[in-house]
Write a protein that holds these residues in place. Structure first.
Motif, mmCIF file in Angstrom:
data_model
loop_
_atom_site.group_PDB
_atom_site.id
_atom_site.type_symbol
_atom_site.label_atom_id
_atom_site.label_comp_id
_atom_site.label_asym_id
_atom_site.label_seq_id
_atom_site.Cartn_x
_atom_site.Cartn_y
_atom_site.Cartn_z
ATOM 1 N N PHE A 20 0.830 -1.202 0.000
ATOM 2 C CA PHE A 20 0.000 0.000 0.000
ATOM 3 C C PHE A 20 0.870 1.260 0.000
ATOM 4 O O PHE A 20 0.769 2.105 0.893
ATOM 5 C CB PHE A 20 -0.946 0.022 1.213
ATOM 6 C CG PHE A 20 -1.862 -1.149 1.290
ATOM 7 C CD1 PHE A 20 -3.010 -1.205 0.514
ATOM 8 C CD2 PHE A 20 -1.564 -2.216 2.113
ATOM 9 C CE1 PHE A 20 -3.849 -2.306 0.581
ATOM 10 C CE2 PHE A 20 -2.396 -3.318 2.186
ATOM 11 C CZ PHE A 20 -3.542 -3.366 1.421
ATOM 12 N N CYS A 21 1.706 1.395 -1.017
ATOM 13 C CA CYS A 21 2.575 2.570 -1.113
ATOM 14 C C CYS A 21 2.296 3.321 -2.412
ATOM 15 O O CYS A 21 2.041 2.712 -3.442
ATOM 16 C CB CYS A 21 4.048 2.173 -1.054
ATOM 17 S SG CYS A 21 4.559 1.570 0.556
ATOM 18 N N TYR A 22 2.369 4.644 -2.337
ATOM 19 C CA TYR A 22 2.170 5.513 -3.488
ATOM 20 C C TYR A 22 3.298 6.531 -3.533
ATOM 21 O O TYR A 22 3.594 7.186 -2.518
ATOM 22 C CB TYR A 22 0.814 6.220 -3.389
ATOM 23 C CG TYR A 22 0.614 7.242 -4.475
ATOM 24 C CD1 TYR A 22 0.216 6.855 -5.753
ATOM 25 C CD2 TYR A 22 0.835 8.593 -4.233
ATOM 26 C CE1 TYR A 22 0.050 7.790 -6.760
ATOM 27 C CE2 TYR A 22 0.669 9.527 -5.234
ATOM 28 C CZ TYR A 22 0.283 9.129 -6.489
ATOM 29 O OH TYR A 22 0.127 10.052 -7.490
ATOM 30 N N ASP A 23 3.946 6.665 -4.674
ATOM 31 C CA ASP A 23 5.007 7.652 -4.891
ATOM 32 C C ASP A 23 6.096 7.557 -3.823
ATOM 33 O O ASP A 23 6.502 8.549 -3.237
ATOM 34 C CB ASP A 23 4.418 9.067 -4.944
ATOM 35 C CG ASP A 23 5.451 10.127 -5.284
ATOM 36 O OD1 ASP A 23 6.447 9.796 -5.963
ATOM 37 O OD2 ASP A 23 5.281 11.280 -4.852
ATOM 38 N N CYS A 24 6.580 6.367 -3.580
ATOM 39 C CA CYS A 24 7.677 6.162 -2.627
ATOM 40 C C CYS A 24 8.946 5.804 -3.408
ATOM 41 O O CYS A 24 8.881 5.137 -4.426
ATOM 42 C CB CYS A 24 7.338 5.044 -1.647
ATOM 43 S SG CYS A 24 5.990 5.487 -0.527
ATOM 44 N N VAL A 25 10.085 6.268 -2.913
ATOM 45 C CA VAL A 25 11.363 6.025 -3.578
ATOM 46 C C VAL A 25 12.388 5.566 -2.549
ATOM 47 O O VAL A 25 12.556 6.205 -1.498
ATOM 48 C CB VAL A 25 11.881 7.302 -4.281
ATOM 49 C CG1 VAL A 25 13.236 7.053 -4.930
ATOM 50 C CG2 VAL A 25 10.883 7.808 -5.299
ATOM 51 N N GLY A 26 13.054 4.457 -2.842
ATOM 52 C CA GLY A 26 14.127 3.973 -1.984
ATOM 53 C C GLY A 26 13.682 3.544 -0.603
ATOM 54 O O GLY A 26 14.428 3.690 0.361
ATOM 55 N N CYS A 27 12.510 2.986 -0.496
ATOM 56 C CA CYS A 27 11.949 2.608 0.813
ATOM 57 C C CYS A 27 11.996 1.092 1.002
ATOM 58 O O CYS A 27 11.940 0.324 0.040
ATOM 59 C CB CYS A 27 10.514 3.092 0.936
ATOM 60 S SG CYS A 27 10.372 4.891 0.907
ATOM 61 N N ASN A 28 12.056 0.687 2.260
ATOM 62 C CA ASN A 28 12.067 -0.719 2.616
ATOM 63 C C ASN A 28 11.147 -0.911 3.819
ATOM 64 O O ASN A 28 11.183 -0.124 4.765
ATOM 65 C CB ASN A 28 13.493 -1.155 2.966
ATOM 66 C CG ASN A 28 13.564 -2.618 3.319
ATOM 67 O OD1 ASN A 28 12.927 -3.455 2.698
ATOM 68 N ND2 ASN A 28 14.338 -2.925 4.338
ATOM 69 N N SER A 29 10.328 -1.931 3.776
ATOM 70 C CA SER A 29 9.424 -2.257 4.889
ATOM 71 C C SER A 29 8.554 -1.064 5.272
ATOM 72 O O SER A 29 8.600 -0.559 6.389
ATOM 73 C CB SER A 29 10.221 -2.747 6.103
ATOM 74 O OG SER A 29 10.937 -3.914 5.791
ATOM 75 N N CYS A 30 7.721 -0.643 4.319
ATOM 76 C CA CYS A 30 6.751 0.420 4.578
ATOM 77 C C CYS A 30 5.350 -0.117 4.278
ATOM 78 O O CYS A 30 5.164 -0.914 3.365
ATOM 79 C CB CYS A 30 7.041 1.642 3.721
ATOM 80 S SG CYS A 30 8.574 2.484 4.180
ATOM 81 N N PHE A 31 4.391 0.321 5.049
ATOM 82 C CA PHE A 31 3.013 -0.125 4.914
ATOM 83 C C PHE A 31 2.139 1.127 4.950
ATOM 84 O O PHE A 31 2.139 1.859 5.939
ATOM 85 C CB PHE A 31 2.650 -1.058 6.080
ATOM 86 C CG PHE A 31 1.329 -1.764 5.944
ATOM 87 C CD1 PHE A 31 1.260 -3.032 5.388
ATOM 88 C CD2 PHE A 31 0.169 -1.161 6.382
ATOM 89 C CE1 PHE A 31 0.044 -3.690 5.275
ATOM 90 C CE2 PHE A 31 -1.053 -1.810 6.284
ATOM 91 C CZ PHE A 31 -1.119 -3.079 5.723
ATOM 92 N N GLY A 32 1.438 1.405 3.838
ATOM 93 C CA GLY A 32 0.613 2.608 3.793
ATOM 94 C C GLY A 32 1.444 3.866 3.647
ATOM 95 O O GLY A 32 1.121 4.895 4.222
#
Length: 184
Positions: free
Chosen positions: A61-73
């Motif tokens: 559930f990610c939108y317009d995320c860059v270089g992320c790890n283990s994110c929710f919402g």
């Protein structure tokens, strides 16, 4: 069954993209692996319900995320780890929070995710490494007018889904939809 695909391995129900492995129900994604229901993503691994994300892994559930790890919402996050609906947490807090949210059900998660998407400011168009260009979902473009879902364009107008897969760039192209490696 996949359509408009190049270099897909063990994928099904995917549309448009290149270099996908073990993906399902995804559209317009490149260089992704183990992704489900993703849209316009690049270089993502182990993602579920990602949209317009780059280099995101083990996230949902990610939108317009860059270089992320283990994110929710996550919405609009850059280089973050262990974020739950844009709140930074420790790994333990994150894992506990995700488990709690999953118990609430998909409808509740979607409602919170959509609420957060409306709250967080966003850019008007997804243009990466673009110079003097207009359109949306563009990457590595220069002097492009009104083009969409394309990459590696130069001096092009009114193009949609135009990619340079085997060459270095598409040049001097006008009014093309759904093609690869064009130059006039």
């Amino acid at each position: 069954m996949c359509f408009s695909a190049d270099k897909f391995w063990d994928c099904f129900y995917c549309y448009e993209g290149c270099d996908l492995k073990d993906c399902c129900d995804s559209s317009e994604c490149d260089r992704c692996e183990l992704c489900y229901s993703c849209l316009n993503c690049r270089d993502c691994v182990d993602g579920t319900w990602l949209q317009d994300c780059r280099r995101v892994s083990q996230s949902s559930f990610c939108y317009d995320c860059v270089g992320c790890n283990s994110c929710f919402g996550g919405v609009g996050l850059r280089q973050k780890n262990y974020c739950l609906f844009n709140e930074q947490l420790s790994q333990e807090e994150y894992e506990k929070g995700v488990a709690e949210w999953k118990q609430k059900g998909l409808d509740v998660i979607w409602a919170e995710f959509e609420r957060l998407k409306l709250k967080v400011p966003r850019q008007y168009a997804m243009i990466y490494r673009g110079e003097d260009s207009t359109g949306n979902h563009l990457e590595d473009v220069k002097n492009v007018v009104c083009c969409f879902s394309s990459s590696k364009l130069q001096d092009c107008m009114y193009c949609d889904r135009l990619y340079a897969v085997y060459g270095d760039r598409n040049r001097d192209t006008l009014e093309v939809g759904g093609s690869v490696d064009l130059e006039m």
